[in-house]
Design a protein around this motif. Structure first.
Motif, short mmCIF file in Angstrom:
data_model
loop_
_atom_site.label_atom_id
_atom_site.label_comp_id
_atom_site.label_asym_id
_atom_site.label_seq_id
_atom_site.Cartn_x
_atom_site.Cartn_y
_atom_site.Cartn_z
N SER A 159 36.54 51.55 25.96
CA SER A 159 35.24 52.03 26.43
C SER A 159 34.39 50.83 26.77
O SER A 159 34.10 50.01 25.89
CB SER A 159 34.56 52.89 25.36
N VAL A 160 34.02 50.71 28.05
CA VAL A 160 33.25 49.56 28.51
C VAL A 160 31.92 50.06 29.10
O VAL A 160 31.92 50.86 30.04
CB VAL A 160 34.03 48.76 29.57
N THR A 161 30.82 49.56 28.51
CA THR A 161 29.49 49.95 29.00
C THR A 161 28.43 49.02 28.45
O THR A 161 28.61 48.42 27.38
CB THR A 161 29.13 51.39 28.60
N LYS A 162 27.34 48.88 29.23
CA LYS A 162 26.19 48.10 28.75
C LYS A 162 25.20 49.00 28.01
O LYS A 162 24.35 48.50 27.28
CB LYS A 162 25.49 47.45 29.94
N GLU A 163 25.30 50.30 28.27
CA GLU A 163 24.42 51.27 27.62
C GLU A 163 25.19 51.89 26.45
O GLU A 163 25.99 52.81 26.64
CB GLU A 163 23.97 52.34 28.61
N LEU A 164 24.98 51.37 25.25
CA LEU A 164 25.78 51.79 24.10
C LEU A 164 25.60 53.27 23.76
O LEU A 164 26.51 53.89 23.21
CB LEU A 164 25.41 50.93 22.88
N HIS A 165 24.46 53.84 24.10
CA HIS A 165 24.23 55.26 23.77
C HIS A 165 25.15 56.19 24.57
O HIS A 165 25.33 57.35 24.21
CB HIS A 165 22.76 55.64 24.00
N LEU A 166 25.74 55.67 25.65
CA LEU A 166 26.66 56.50 26.42
C LEU A 166 27.95 56.78 25.66
O LEU A 166 28.67 57.73 25.97
CB LEU A 166 26.98 55.83 27.76
N ASN A 167 28.24 55.92 24.65
CA ASN A 167 29.45 56.16 23.85
C ASN A 167 29.34 57.44 23.04
O ASN A 167 30.35 57.95 22.53
CB ASN A 167 29.69 54.97 22.92
N ASP A 168 28.12 57.96 22.92
CA ASP A 168 27.93 59.21 22.16
C ASP A 168 28.34 60.44 22.96
O ASP A 168 28.40 61.55 22.42
CB ASP A 168 26.46 59.35 21.75
N ILE A 169 28.60 60.25 24.27
CA ILE A 169 29.01 61.39 25.09
C ILE A 169 30.39 61.85 24.65
O ILE A 169 31.31 61.03 24.45
CB ILE A 169 29.02 61.01 26.58
N GLU A 170 30.54 63.15 24.49
CA GLU A 170 31.81 63.71 24.03
C GLU A 170 32.91 63.42 25.04
O GLU A 170 32.73 63.55 26.24
CB GLU A 170 31.66 65.22 23.84
N THR A 171 34.10 63.00 24.53
CA THR A 171 35.23 62.69 25.40
C THR A 171 35.93 63.98 25.84
O THR A 171 35.81 65.03 25.20
CB THR A 171 36.25 61.80 24.66
N MET A 172 36.65 63.87 26.95
CA MET A 172 37.37 65.02 27.47
C MET A 172 38.65 64.51 28.15
O MET A 172 38.59 63.69 29.05
CB MET A 172 36.52 65.80 28.48
#
Length: 452
Positions: free
Chosen positions: A89-102
């Motif tokens: 998981s690569v992102t600068k916005e860490l809160h996006l990691n809270d999005i449920e995976t699918m």
């Protein structure tokens, strides 16, 4: 609520509804096109990443470092295994990691809202370095979409206000313009009611506008009412004048009779004769005035086929006996039928024949003839005739060509007016031709009836 306010509100409300429908259509079309553009851009990015992380290209590179180069500015790229757990998981916005995976083994794309921001989401299957099928998930911020849609909303709101506000005032101005003739009409009617005078409104005679046509119709109605009112006033004035004379004569002879009648038989006889004569004349005049005042609709209640020749001959015979004069009835047809009221038609014939007998000392000629779809009655006398200047007025109420002669013969000036009324009710026509010292001919034209 005033009609002008209702027109303004209705036109504004209708325009508002129309604008809402148009704006909604524009908004949804633009929003759909912009969303599709953002999703296509995200799909293109996802396909680029898939090409870059093929297993052949992953042998000497760290996956995280590889994906880092393709991560959108404020977006996210992650790889998800079949069990739903992310590998990378690569992102600068860490809160996006809270999005449920699918996890999915088919390519999908959608617009997602997270923490008030919109993202173009693309999920596509890809073969990972260990040979397993994983899902590459790309989240790309829809910055252009949000800016464009926000700008469009402002433009539509401002444009709607710029249309609605002037349209409201334009609707008020239009309603005042439309209702101006109606207001003038109401004001004129109120003035007529308050002052008791006949007044017309100013209109453009050549205009074909419905409101101007209404004004023209109103003016015609006022002309008709004024004409009928003046005729009524003239009728009352003439009736009062005509009845005043016999009433004065009767009153004078009654006083004379009261003072001297009992002692002087000659005065008694003269007074009784004068009172009887004047009362008879007044009775006849009253009956004629009542006939003129009768509603014309009553003449239609006894309409039936009438054998015209038969009633002409019967009427002529009765008057021949009464006046001891010759009346010649001429007709080339044995049967002439008209549609009408037999009693009214007999009254018409009595008036015309009696009028001819009173104003001439010779015979009368009555000629019946067919004129296309009509029947014509011509009553010709050989009397004093009528001056040319009086011919247009002979059918007016109380008009007499020779007042002295009419008084002598008992005429009241109502007979020919009644005759014209009867002819008008039967949808016919009456006219007169006359020469002074030669005689007069009255022509009556009536429509044919069934069997005529």
């Amino acid at each position: 609520m005033k009609l002008s306010h209702r027109i303004s509100l209705f036109s504004t409300f209708f325009l508002l509804i129309l604008l809402l429908l148009v704006n909604m259509s524009i908004y949804f079309v633009f929003e759909s096109q912009t969303t599709n553009a953002e999703l296509n851009r995200a799909v293109s990015r996802a396909h680029t990443i898939v090409e870059a992380i093929r297993p052949t290209g992953m042998e000497s590179h760290n996956p995280s470092e590889m994906l880092q180069a393709y991560v959108p500015g404020d977006g996210m790229v992650r790889v998800i295994r079949e069990n739903g757990r992310p590998i990378v998981s690569v992102t600068k916005e860490l809160h996006l990691n809270d999005i449920e995976t699918m996890y999915t083994n088919q390519e999908q794309m959608e617009k997602a809202n997270f923490d008030g921001s919109y993202y173009a989401v693309v999920r596509t299957p890809v073969i990972w370095s260990d040979g397993s099928i994983v899902t590459l998930e790309v989240y790309e911020p829809m910055v252009f979409y949000e800016e464009a849609v926000s700008t469009l909303q402002i433009i539509l709101i401002v444009a709607s206000l710029l249309i609605i506000v002037p349209s409201f005032f334009a609707g008020r101005a239009l309603s005042r313009f439309i209702l101006q003739p109606i207001k003038a009409l109401v004001a004129t009617m109120n003035e007529i009611r308050e002052q008791g005078t006949f007044k017309k409104i100013e209109v453009r005679e050549q205009s074909k506008d419905e409101l101007d046509q209404m004004g023209i119709s109103f003016n015609h109605m006022i002309d008709l009412l004024k004409k009928n009112f003046e005729r009524q006033q003239q009728f009352v004035s003439d009736a009062s004048h005509e009845l005043k004379t016999p009433l004065t004569v009767i009153e004078s002879y009654a006083r004379l009779l009261k003072r001297w009648g009992m002692q002087k038989p000659d005065v008694l006889e003269e007074a009784v004769e004068a009172i009887f004569s004047e009362s008879q004349r007044m009775k006849e005049m009253t009956n004629q005035m009542l006939a003129l005042a009768t509603d014309d609709s009553a003449a239609h209640s006894n309409v039936s086929p009438v054998e015209l020749k038969k009633i002409v001959e019967e009427t002529a015979h009765k008057l021949e006996v009464a006046f001891q004069r010759d009346i010649n009835v001429q007709s080339q047809w044995e049967r002439l039928v008209v549609q009408g009221d037999e009693g009214k038609l007999k009254q018409l014939l009595f008036i015309l024949l009696e009028n001819g007998l009173k104003y001439s000392d010779e015979k009368l000629d009555v000629v019946l003839a067919e004129k296309g779809e009509s029947v014509e009655i011509a009553v010709k006398d050989y009397g004093v005739g009528i001056p040319d200047e009086d011919i247009p007025r002979v059918f007016e109420r109380f008009f007499r060509v020779d007042k002295a002669r009419s008084r002598k013969t008992g005429g009241s000036g109502l007979g020919l007016a009644i005759a014209k009324g009867i002819v008008d009710v039967h949808m016919g026509d009456i006219r007169v031709e006359s020469l002074e010292g030669v005689g007069s001919t009255f022509f009556v034209t009536l429509p044919k009836g069934e069997g005529g």
